[in-house]
Design a protein around this motif. Structure first.
Motif, PDB file in Angstrom:
ATOM      1  N   MET A   1      -3.977 -11.034  47.148  1.00  0.00           N
ATOM      2  CA  MET A   1      -3.603 -12.437  47.007  1.00  0.00           C
ATOM      3  C   MET A   1      -2.961 -12.690  45.657  1.00  0.00           C
ATOM      4  O   MET A   1      -2.017 -13.486  45.543  1.00  0.00           O
ATOM      5  N   ASP A   2      -3.438 -12.007  44.636  1.00  0.00           N
ATOM      6  CA  ASP A   2      -2.843 -12.105  43.312  1.00  0.00           C
ATOM      7  C   ASP A   2      -1.386 -11.659  43.364  1.00  0.00           C
ATOM      8  O   ASP A   2      -0.495 -12.286  42.767  1.00  0.00           O
ATOM      9  N   LEU A   3      -1.117 -10.582  44.100  1.00  0.00           N
ATOM     10  CA  LEU A   3       0.252 -10.096  44.269  1.00  0.00           C
ATOM     11  C   LEU A   3       1.104 -11.128  45.009  1.00  0.00           C
ATOM     12  O   LEU A   3       2.248 -11.395  44.630  1.00  0.00           O
ATOM     13  N   VAL A   4       0.547 -11.739  46.057  1.00  0.00           N
ATOM     14  CA  VAL A   4       1.296 -12.738  46.826  1.00  0.00           C
ATOM     15  C   VAL A   4       1.658 -13.938  45.957  1.00  0.00           C
ATOM     16  O   VAL A   4       2.792 -14.444  46.010  1.00  0.00           O
ATOM     17  N   LEU A   5       0.717 -14.398  45.140  1.00  0.00           N
ATOM     18  CA  LEU A   5       0.998 -15.528  44.255  1.00  0.00           C
ATOM     19  C   LEU A   5       2.089 -15.170  43.248  1.00  0.00           C
ATOM     20  O   LEU A   5       2.928 -16.008  42.908  1.00  0.00           O
ATOM     21  N   GLU A   6       2.103 -13.925  42.811  1.00  0.00           N
ATOM     22  CA  GLU A   6       3.157 -13.460  41.905  1.00  0.00           C
ATOM     23  C   GLU A   6       4.510 -13.453  42.616  1.00  0.00           C
ATOM     24  O   GLU A   6       5.541 -13.806  42.030  1.00  0.00           O
ATOM     25  N   ILE A   7       4.507 -13.063  43.896  1.00  0.00           N
ATOM     26  CA  ILE A   7       5.741 -13.106  44.693  1.00  0.00           C
ATOM     27  C   ILE A   7       6.257 -14.541  44.770  1.00  0.00           C
ATOM     28  O   ILE A   7       7.461 -14.801  44.614  1.00  0.00           O
ATOM     29  N   MET A   8       5.346 -15.490  45.002  1.00  0.00           N
ATOM     30  CA  MET A   8       5.752 -16.889  45.100  1.00  0.00           C
ATOM     31  C   MET A   8       6.324 -17.389  43.771  1.00  0.00           C
ATOM     32  O   MET A   8       7.320 -18.116  43.739  1.00  0.00           O
ATOM     33  N   ASN A   9       5.694 -16.986  42.663  1.00  0.00           N
ATOM     34  CA  ASN A   9       6.215 -17.359  41.349  1.00  0.00           C
ATOM     35  C   ASN A   9       7.606 -16.785  41.134  1.00  0.00           C
ATOM     36  O   ASN A   9       8.490 -17.439  40.569  1.00  0.00           O
ATOM     37  N   GLN A  10       7.802 -15.557  41.591  1.00  0.00           N
ATOM     38  CA  GLN A  10       9.106 -14.905  41.463  1.00  0.00           C
ATOM     39  C   GLN A  10      10.162 -15.659  42.267  1.00  0.00           C
ATOM     40  O   GLN A  10      11.300 -15.835  41.805  1.00  0.00           O
ATOM     41  N   ILE A  11       9.790 -16.109  43.474  1.00  0.00           N
ATOM     42  CA  ILE A  11      10.720 -16.874  44.302  1.00  0.00           C
ATOM     43  C   ILE A  11      11.104 -18.181  43.611  1.00  0.00           C
ATOM     44  O   ILE A  11      12.268 -18.593  43.616  1.00  0.00           O
ATOM     45  N   VAL A  12      10.117 -18.838  42.992  1.00  0.00           N
ATOM     46  CA  VAL A  12      10.396 -20.081  42.258  1.00  0.00           C
ATOM     47  C   VAL A  12      11.407 -19.810  41.146  1.00  0.00           C
ATOM     48  O   VAL A  12      12.389 -20.547  40.981  1.00  0.00           O
ATOM     49  N   ASN A  13      11.190 -18.733  40.383  1.00  0.00           N
ATOM     50  CA  ASN A  13      12.064 -18.432  39.248  1.00  0.00           C
ATOM     51  C   ASN A  13      13.451 -17.982  39.692  1.00  0.00           C
ATOM     52  O   ASN A  13      14.460 -18.344  39.075  1.00  0.00           O
ATOM     53  N   ASP A  14      13.497 -17.203  40.781  1.00  0.00           N
ATOM     54  CA  ASP A  14      14.779 -16.620  41.207  1.00  0.00           C
ATOM     55  C   ASP A  14      15.597 -17.549  42.099  1.00  0.00           C
ATOM     56  O   ASP A  14      16.829 -17.434  42.147  1.00  0.00           O
ATOM     57  N   SER A  15      14.925 -18.449  42.833  1.00  0.00           N
ATOM     58  CA  SER A  15      15.627 -19.276  43.824  1.00  0.00           C
ATOM     59  C   SER A  15      15.587 -20.766  43.500  1.00  0.00           C
ATOM     60  O   SER A  15      16.624 -21.428  43.470  1.00  0.00           O
ATOM     61  N   PHE A  16      14.403 -21.303  43.245  1.00  0.00           N
ATOM     62  CA  PHE A  16      14.294 -22.746  43.026  1.00  0.00           C
ATOM     63  C   PHE A  16      14.934 -23.177  41.704  1.00  0.00           C
ATOM     64  O   PHE A  16      15.687 -24.152  41.662  1.00  0.00           O
ATOM     65  N   LYS A  17      14.623 -22.459  40.646  1.00  0.00           N
ATOM     66  CA  LYS A  17      15.109 -22.893  39.336  1.00  0.00           C
ATOM     67  C   LYS A  17      16.636 -22.877  39.235  1.00  0.00           C
ATOM     68  O   LYS A  17      17.225 -23.819  38.681  1.00  0.00           O
ATOM     69  N   PRO A  18      17.331 -21.846  39.770  1.00  0.00           N
ATOM     70  CA  PRO A  18      18.804 -21.912  39.758  1.00  0.00           C
ATOM     71  C   PRO A  18      19.356 -23.093  40.566  1.00  0.00           C
ATOM     72  O   PRO A  18      20.338 -23.712  40.157  1.00  0.00           O
ATOM     73  N   LEU A  19      18.698 -23.402  41.696  1.00  0.00           N
ATOM     74  CA  LEU A  19      19.133 -24.559  42.483  1.00  0.00           C
ATOM     75  C   LEU A  19      18.957 -25.856  41.690  1.00  0.00           C
ATOM     76  O   LEU A  19      19.818 -26.737  41.719  1.00  0.00           O
ATOM     77  N   ILE A  20      17.859 -25.961  40.994  1.00  0.00           N
ATOM     78  CA  ILE A  20      17.591 -27.164  40.209  1.00  0.00           C
ATOM     79  C   ILE A  20      18.584 -27.285  39.060  1.00  0.00           C
ATOM     80  O   ILE A  20      19.070 -28.383  38.762  1.00  0.00           O
TER      81      ILE A  20
ATOM     82  N   LYS B   1      23.123 -26.593  51.118  1.00  0.00           N
ATOM     83  CA  LYS B   1      22.857 -25.288  50.508  1.00  0.00           C
ATOM     84  C   LYS B   1      21.352 -25.071  50.337  1.00  0.00           C
ATOM     85  O   LYS B   1      20.832 -23.980  50.604  1.00  0.00           O
ATOM     86  N   LEU B   2      20.652 -26.108  49.906  1.00  0.00           N
ATOM     87  CA  LEU B   2      19.199 -26.025  49.715  1.00  0.00           C
ATOM     88  C   LEU B   2      18.490 -25.673  51.019  1.00  0.00           C
ATOM     89  O   LEU B   2      17.622 -24.783  51.049  1.00  0.00           O
ATOM     90  N   LEU B   3      18.855 -26.343  52.100  1.00  0.00           N
ATOM     91  CA  LEU B   3      18.235 -26.073  53.401  1.00  0.00           C
ATOM     92  C   LEU B   3      18.498 -24.634  53.845  1.00  0.00           C
ATOM     93  O   LEU B   3      17.596 -23.968  54.370  1.00  0.00           O
ATOM     94  N   ASP B   4      19.725 -24.159  53.644  1.00  0.00           N
ATOM     95  CA  ASP B   4      20.067 -22.783  54.036  1.00  0.00           C
ATOM     96  C   ASP B   4      19.243 -21.765  53.239  1.00  0.00           C
ATOM     97  O   ASP B   4      18.676 -20.826  53.806  1.00  0.00           O
ATOM     98  N   GLU B   5      19.168 -21.967  51.926  1.00  0.00           N
ATOM     99  CA  GLU B   5      18.482 -20.987  51.080  1.00  0.00           C
ATOM    100  C   GLU B   5      16.973 -21.009  51.300  1.00  0.00           C
ATOM    101  O   GLU B   5      16.330 -19.955  51.348  1.00  0.00           O
ATOM    102  N   LEU B   6      16.393 -22.200  51.458  1.00  0.00           N
ATOM    103  CA  LEU B   6      14.945 -22.276  51.640  1.00  0.00           C
ATOM    104  C   LEU B   6      14.516 -21.778  53.013  1.00  0.00           C
ATOM    105  O   LEU B   6      13.457 -21.154  53.142  1.00  0.00           O
ATOM    106  N   SER B   7      15.324 -22.033  54.040  1.00  0.00           N
ATOM    107  CA  SER B   7      14.975 -21.505  55.360  1.00  0.00           C
ATOM    108  C   SER B   7      15.101 -19.980  55.360  1.00  0.00           C
ATOM    109  O   SER B   7      14.304 -19.282  55.997  1.00  0.00           O
ATOM    110  N   GLU B   8      16.052 -19.446  54.591  1.00  0.00           N
ATOM    111  CA  GLU B   8      16.190 -17.988  54.472  1.00  0.00           C
ATOM    112  C   GLU B   8      14.975 -17.389  53.760  1.00  0.00           C
ATOM    113  O   GLU B   8      14.485 -16.321  54.149  1.00  0.00           O
ATOM    114  N   ILE B   9      14.472 -18.076  52.734  1.00  0.00           N
ATOM    115  CA  ILE B   9      13.266 -17.619  52.040  1.00  0.00           C
ATOM    116  C   ILE B   9      12.086 -17.586  52.994  1.00  0.00           C
ATOM    117  O   ILE B   9      11.318 -16.614  53.040  1.00  0.00           O
TER     118      ILE B   9
END
Length: 201
Positions: free
Chosen positions: A60-79, A98-106
């Motif tokens: 679960m610790d690894l999964v939470l790290e994956i989610m943090n990575q997604i935030v940094n790699d995908s959400f922050k550039p969009l913002i 673009k947001l809908l396309d990228e988030l549904s892909e995630i």
């Protein structure tokens, strides 16, 4: 198992941790959270099980790290894109598309892992709180971006909360539910129109 979870500093160690993150995501998206163990993740990453526990307390610790990575790699550039654009209604529509396309892909990229994590979080209050904190961080990033934009949004916290849940619902439908009666191009356009009304109206 290591008593101390380390943060890698040297590039070689960072590479090992990143390989563990990729291997964990690849295995769990196909087989699910419950059908993969730390030893299998370590083997797929080409490291020992001890190395896994050097960087992660558990799966679960690894999964939470994956989610943090997604935030940094995908959400922050969009913002950042949202903030940097001279946002008017036309730009906003393009951005939302673009947001809908990228988030549904995630979401699609998470595969079986997504539903397993939701089940797991319902039985682990500590991890659920960590997940909620991550969601809150994502929404706050969008709230702050909205305040810096030219949209002059009234009640941004509440509107972003509504928009976030609407986008999540769209992503879940497109990635997992896949109802035969839904035309997803039409659904996307209806979501965009609704979001424009919520955010700009």
């Amino acid at each position: 198992m290591s008593d101390v979870i380390k943060t890698p500093v040297q590039q070689r160690s960072i590479d090992k941790k990143n390989r563990l993150l990729k291997a964990g995501l690849d295995l769990m998206r196909e087989r699910g959270y419950y059908h993969v163990n730390a030893a299998e993740i370590a083997k797929a990453a080409g490291v020992s099980t001890g190395i896994f526990y050097r960087y992660f307390e558990n799966k679960m610790d690894l999964v939470l790290e994956i989610m943090n990575q997604i935030v940094n790699d995908s959400f922050k550039p969009l913002i950042q894109e949202f903030i940097q654009k001279d946002m008017d209604q036309t730009n906003f529509i393009t951005f939302i598309s673009k947001l809908l396309d990228e988030l549904s892909e995630i979401h699609e990229g998470l595969g079986i892992l997504h539903n397993d994590v939701n089940t797991l979080l319902s039985t682990d209050e500590t991890k659920c709180n960590l997940w909620m904190t991550l969601e809150d961080q994502i929404m706050q990033l969008f709230v702050n971006a909205a305040k810096q934009s030219n949209l002059e949004m009234v009640n941004p916290e509440e509107k972003v909360h509504i928009a976030y849940n609407l986008v999540e619902s769209y992503c879940h439908e497109k990635a997992f539910h896949k109802h035969d009666y839904i035309d997803y191009d039409i659904l996307k356009q209806e979501i965009i129109k609704t979001l424009v009304h919520i955010i700009i109206a």
